[in-house]
Design a protein around this motif. Structure first.
Motif, PDB file in Angstrom:
ATOM      1  N   PRO A   1     -32.487 -27.704 -60.971  1.00 46.09           N
ATOM      2  CA  PRO A   1     -31.149 -27.111 -60.989  1.00 46.09           C
ATOM      3  C   PRO A   1     -30.544 -27.038 -62.385  1.00 46.09           C
ATOM      4  CG  PRO A   1     -31.031 -29.383 -60.254  1.00 46.09           C
ATOM      5  CD  PRO A   1     -32.497 -29.063 -60.384  1.00 46.09           C
ATOM      6  N   GLN A   2     -29.674 -26.051 -62.556  1.00 44.60           N
ATOM      7  CA  GLN A   2     -28.845 -25.943 -63.753  1.00 44.60           C
ATOM      8  C   GLN A   2     -27.412 -26.309 -63.365  1.00 44.60           C
ATOM      9  OE1 GLN A   2     -30.570 -22.400 -66.427  1.00 44.60           O
ATOM     10  NE2 GLN A   2     -29.633 -21.650 -64.551  1.00 44.60           N
ATOM     11  N   ILE A   3     -26.755 -27.118 -64.163  1.00 39.83           N
ATOM     12  CA  ILE A   3     -25.364 -27.502 -63.912  1.00 39.83           C
ATOM     13  C   ILE A   3     -24.505 -26.865 -64.996  1.00 39.83           C
ATOM     14  CG2 ILE A   3     -23.732 -29.400 -63.670  1.00 39.83           C
ATOM     15  CD1 ILE A   3     -26.050 -31.164 -62.779  1.00 39.83           C
ATOM     16  N   ILE A   4     -23.623 -25.965 -64.569  1.00 38.83           N
ATOM     17  CA  ILE A   4     -22.758 -25.252 -65.505  1.00 38.83           C
ATOM     18  C   ILE A   4     -21.329 -25.767 -65.309  1.00 38.83           C
ATOM     19  CG2 ILE A   4     -21.773 -23.028 -66.153  1.00 38.83           C
ATOM     20  CD1 ILE A   4     -25.180 -23.140 -64.525  1.00 38.83           C
ATOM     21  N   GLU A   5     -20.892 -26.616 -66.204  1.00 34.30           N
ATOM     22  CA  GLU A   5     -19.536 -27.153 -66.127  1.00 34.30           C
ATOM     23  C   GLU A   5     -18.545 -26.184 -66.774  1.00 34.30           C
ATOM     24  OE1 GLU A   5     -19.735 -30.988 -67.944  1.00 34.30           O
ATOM     25  OE2 GLU A   5     -20.744 -31.917 -66.225  1.00 34.30           O
ATOM     26  N   ASP A   6     -17.320 -26.186 -66.242  1.00 34.01           N
ATOM     27  CA  ASP A   6     -16.265 -25.322 -66.778  1.00 34.01           C
ATOM     28  C   ASP A   6     -16.767 -23.887 -66.921  1.00 34.01           C
ATOM     29  OD1 ASP A   6     -13.767 -24.637 -67.683  1.00 34.01           O
ATOM     30  OD2 ASP A   6     -14.148 -25.269 -69.760  1.00 34.01           O
TER      31      ASP A   6
ATOM     32  N   SER B   1     -18.415 -12.915 -56.298  1.00 37.54           N
ATOM     33  CA  SER B   1     -17.828 -14.176 -55.820  1.00 37.54           C
ATOM     34  C   SER B   1     -17.879 -15.257 -56.896  1.00 37.54           C
ATOM     35  CB  SER B   1     -18.570 -14.665 -54.575  1.00 37.54           C
ATOM     36  OG  SER B   1     -19.953 -14.862 -54.855  1.00 37.54           O
ATOM     37  N   MET B   2     -18.766 -15.125 -57.856  1.00 37.23           N
ATOM     38  CA  MET B   2     -18.848 -16.101 -58.941  1.00 37.23           C
ATOM     39  C   MET B   2     -17.524 -16.237 -59.685  1.00 37.23           C
ATOM     40  SD  MET B   2     -22.555 -14.935 -60.471  1.00 37.23           S
ATOM     41  CE  MET B   2     -22.419 -15.944 -61.947  1.00 37.23           C
ATOM     42  N   LEU B   3     -16.796 -15.136 -59.759  1.00 36.87           N
ATOM     43  CA  LEU B   3     -15.553 -15.136 -60.530  1.00 36.87           C
ATOM     44  C   LEU B   3     -14.464 -15.980 -59.873  1.00 36.87           C
ATOM     45  CD1 LEU B   3     -15.522 -11.364 -61.547  1.00 36.87           C
ATOM     46  CD2 LEU B   3     -16.275 -13.336 -62.905  1.00 36.87           C
ATOM     47  N   ASN B   4     -14.673 -16.382 -58.623  1.00 36.21           N
ATOM     48  CA  ASN B   4     -13.718 -17.274 -57.960  1.00 36.21           C
ATOM     49  C   ASN B   4     -13.795 -18.700 -58.498  1.00 36.21           C
ATOM     50  OD1 ASN B   4     -12.878 -15.197 -56.221  1.00 36.21           O
ATOM     51  ND2 ASN B   4     -14.487 -15.666 -54.739  1.00 36.21           N
ATOM     52  N   TYR B   5     -14.814 -18.975 -59.303  1.00 40.03           N
ATOM     53  CA  TYR B   5     -15.080 -20.362 -59.695  1.00 40.03           C
ATOM     54  C   TYR B   5     -14.948 -20.586 -61.199  1.00 40.03           C
ATOM     55  CZ  TYR B   5     -16.891 -20.178 -54.974  1.00 40.03           C
ATOM     56  OH  TYR B   5     -17.004 -19.991 -53.625  1.00 40.03           O
ATOM     57  N   ILE B   6     -14.220 -19.712 -61.868  1.00 36.12           N
ATOM     58  CA  ILE B   6     -14.000 -19.908 -63.297  1.00 36.12           C
ATOM     59  C   ILE B   6     -13.278 -21.241 -63.519  1.00 36.12           C
ATOM     60  CG2 ILE B   6     -12.741 -19.049 -65.322  1.00 36.12           C
ATOM     61  CD1 ILE B   6     -13.262 -16.218 -64.280  1.00 36.12           C
ATOM     62  N   GLY B   7     -13.792 -22.026 -64.454  1.00 35.50           N
ATOM     63  CA  GLY B   7     -13.219 -23.331 -64.752  1.00 35.50           C
ATOM     64  C   GLY B   7     -13.781 -24.456 -63.891  1.00 35.50           C
ATOM     65  N   GLN B   8     -14.628 -24.117 -62.926  1.00 32.26           N
ATOM     66  CA  GLN B   8     -15.210 -25.132 -62.053  1.00 32.26           C
ATOM     67  C   GLN B   8     -16.682 -25.356 -62.403  1.00 32.26           C
ATOM     68  OE1 GLN B   8     -13.851 -24.953 -57.857  1.00 32.26           O
ATOM     69  NE2 GLN B   8     -12.651 -23.152 -58.442  1.00 32.26           N
ATOM     70  N   THR B   9     -17.340 -26.219 -61.645  1.00 32.83           N
ATOM     71  CA  THR B   9     -18.735 -26.569 -61.913  1.00 32.83           C
ATOM     72  C   THR B   9     -19.648 -25.863 -60.926  1.00 32.83           C
ATOM     73  OG1 THR B   9     -18.139 -28.743 -62.808  1.00 32.83           O
ATOM     74  CG2 THR B   9     -20.405 -28.456 -62.036  1.00 32.83           C
TER      75      THR B   9
ATOM     76  N   ILE C   1     -24.057 -23.084 -55.875  1.00 33.60           N
ATOM     77  CA  ILE C   1     -23.033 -23.798 -55.118  1.00 33.60           C
ATOM     78  C   ILE C   1     -22.005 -24.342 -56.092  1.00 33.60           C
ATOM     79  CG2 ILE C   1     -24.156 -26.082 -55.149  1.00 33.60           C
ATOM     80  CD1 ILE C   1     -23.384 -26.237 -52.102  1.00 33.60           C
ATOM     81  N   CYS C   2     -20.765 -24.423 -55.636  1.00 29.47           N
ATOM     82  CA  CYS C   2     -19.668 -24.944 -56.463  1.00 29.47           C
ATOM     83  C   CYS C   2     -19.419 -26.399 -56.092  1.00 29.47           C
ATOM     84  CB  CYS C   2     -18.418 -24.104 -56.241  1.00 29.47           C
ATOM     85  SG  CYS C   2     -16.947 -24.755 -57.070  1.00 29.47           S
ATOM     86  N   LEU C   3     -19.459 -27.273 -57.072  1.00 30.77           N
ATOM     87  CA  LEU C   3     -19.277 -28.705 -56.820  1.00 30.77           C
ATOM     88  C   LEU C   3     -17.898 -28.996 -56.241  1.00 30.77           C
ATOM     89  CD1 LEU C   3     -20.298 -31.594 -56.940  1.00 30.77           C
ATOM     90  CD2 LEU C   3     -19.600 -31.683 -59.349  1.00 30.77           C
ATOM     91  N   GLU C   4     -16.861 -28.318 -56.748  1.00 35.01           N
ATOM     92  CA  GLU C   4     -15.511 -28.552 -56.222  1.00 35.01           C
ATOM     93  C   GLU C   4     -15.407 -28.142 -54.752  1.00 35.01           C
ATOM     94  OE1 GLU C   4     -15.133 -28.583 -60.620  1.00 35.01           O
ATOM     95  OE2 GLU C   4     -16.238 -27.366 -59.173  1.00 35.01           O
ATOM     96  N   SER C   5     -16.130 -27.093 -54.350  1.00 34.98           N
ATOM     97  CA  SER C   5     -16.145 -26.699 -52.942  1.00 34.98           C
ATOM     98  C   SER C   5     -16.860 -27.743 -52.104  1.00 34.98           C
ATOM     99  CB  SER C   5     -16.830 -25.345 -52.777  1.00 34.98           C
ATOM    100  OG  SER C   5     -16.103 -24.324 -53.426  1.00 34.98           O
TER     101      SER C   5
END
Length: 410
Positions: free
Chosen positions: A92-97, A118-126, A384-388
């Motif tokens: 996996p790749q982890i993209i923070e912020d 849908s990726m644009l819903n997660y700007i600023g998230q991991t 997947i979004c970690l915050e979700s």
């Protein structure tokens, strides 16, 4: 809980647990049982009660009730990952912020915001993505990690009022067998939720009716040099049959509540060949009409043949769980209230697929489906979004609490 959730998820997705449709055993792959054994040890270490792993690969456990008078509920996820794309060596790749730009998937692809807005819903998230070489495995190891993290929290906080809570991790959901050996009476829950959905907010209690159609052609083989008037090429027969199927009545030509025919396999030689179609529709009457239409097409095709023949075998897979869940509206109401209370907008929509819950609902265990936070399952574009995922943990905890509150107030 964030770090515990992330650590679990990253550890789980490293284990290749793809199911295998060609193996009739349960589980269909040894790796699923090995994964379940590791989870069993983890649950026991965390203090779960009644931890059991059956020979068929079903792992169950309990969080004991803290008050009386509250029904036992359950949370369910599946051990296997999809067999139709590489599930080994997940890196996996982890993209923070996350900054809203396209994400390179190693040398094998691109996670494009144009293709996947849908990726644009997660700007600023991991975001957690693949490296392009495999699927990620969030379907459904995210669900497993979220359930364990949430219920471990409840074990650590016995001051929270709730009834007994059961969990079950099932094998072979991806090949339609996740409920085959599910012991509903032994599970003991009045209802359950599968944690097997997609984006944040998804709440699903309607799914496709599903069947599989196998169409077999019988031809006749001989040496091609003496084939005149003798050879009947079964491959040509099935190719011509499929060429006249409706072009837009397919997964890629349908959306929302549209049904479809999906050619998932074609194989054969001159003597024998076959086509395998998935038949899907939300409406039961239209679903039955689809099966009859395909049967009629085979019969009509045969009527026009001078030599050779086709035969069709139809097998129902699962049915729309909506009819089994609507008589128990409180199951949905609790989930909707929880989502709203957590600041999440409920996305109530039909599943263009199926879950263990579809079959379990017909086995007297009403079982809606709740989001995990993932997107683009079953392929290299999965993320997947970690915050979700954290929100999914909060929702599981809150459903347990609200069930206790609603029944204690009666």
């Amino acid at each position: 809980m964030r770090q515990a959730l992330l650590t679990r998820f990253l550890r789980y997705i490293k284990i290749d647990t793809q199911s295998n449709e060609s193996n009739a055993q349960s589980p269909s792959t040894a790796s699923q049982f090995e994964f379940a054994s590791l989870l069993k040890a983890e649950l026991e270490q965390l203090g779960f009660q009644s931890v059991e792993l059956t020979e068929s690969g079903y792992l169950t456990a309990s969080v004991p009730k803290t008050v009386n008078g509250v029904p036992c509920i359950g949370f369910i996820a599946h051990l296997d990952t999809a067999p139709d794309f590489n599930g080994a060596n997940v890196n996996p790749q982890i993209i923070e912020d996350y900054n809203g730009e396209d994400i390179l998937l190693g040398e094998c692809g691109l996670l494009s915001t144009e293709q996947f807005p849908s990726m644009l819903n997660y700007i600023g998230q991991t975001l957690i993505t693949t490296d392009g070489e495999s699927l990620l495995g969030g379907d459904d190891k995210a669900g497993i990690a979220e359930i364990i993290t949430a219920l471990a929290y409840l074990l650590e906080h016995p001051e929270i009022s709730h009834g007994e809570i059961r969990l079950c991790f099932t094998p072979d959901e991806e090949i339609g067998r996740g409920a085959d050996h599910f012991d509903v009476p032994g599970f003991g829950a009045q209802w359950a939720y599968t944690i097997d959905g997609g984006q944040l907010g998804e709440l699903e209690f309607e799914n496709f009716n599903a069947a599989t159609a196998v169409i077999r052609a019988k031809g006749n083989n001989c040496h091609p040099g003496t084939a005149y008037g003798v050879m009947v090429n079964a491959q040509t027969m099935v190719a011509r049959f499929h060429a006249k199927m409706p072009l837009q009545d397919t997964p890629e030509g349908s959306k929302d509540r549209d049904g479809f025919f999906h050619l998932v396999n074609m194989q054969g030689q001159t003597e024998e060949a076959e086509l395998t179609y998935l038949i899907r529709d939300f409406d039961i009457d239209t679903f039955e009409k689809r099966k009859q239409w395909l049967t009629d097409r085979v019969n009509s095709y045969n009527a026009d043949l001078v030599v050779g023949s086709l035969e069709i075998e139809l097998t129902d897979s699962y049915f729309n769980m909506k009819e089994q869940i609507l008589p128990y509206p409180h199951i949905i109401e609790i989930a909707q209230q929880v989502l709203i209370s957590q600041g999440i907008t409920p996305i109530v929509k039909p599943i263009r697929g199926g879950t263990d819950g579809a079959r379990l609902s017909y086995m007297n265990l009403p079982c809606p489906n709740i989001f995990t936070g993932g997107h683009n399952f079953h392929g290299k574009h999965e993320y997947i979004c970690l915050e979700s995922m954290e929100k999914a943990v909060d929702v599981i905890i809150a459903i347990s609490k609200m069930t206790g509150q609603q029944f204690l107030s009666k």
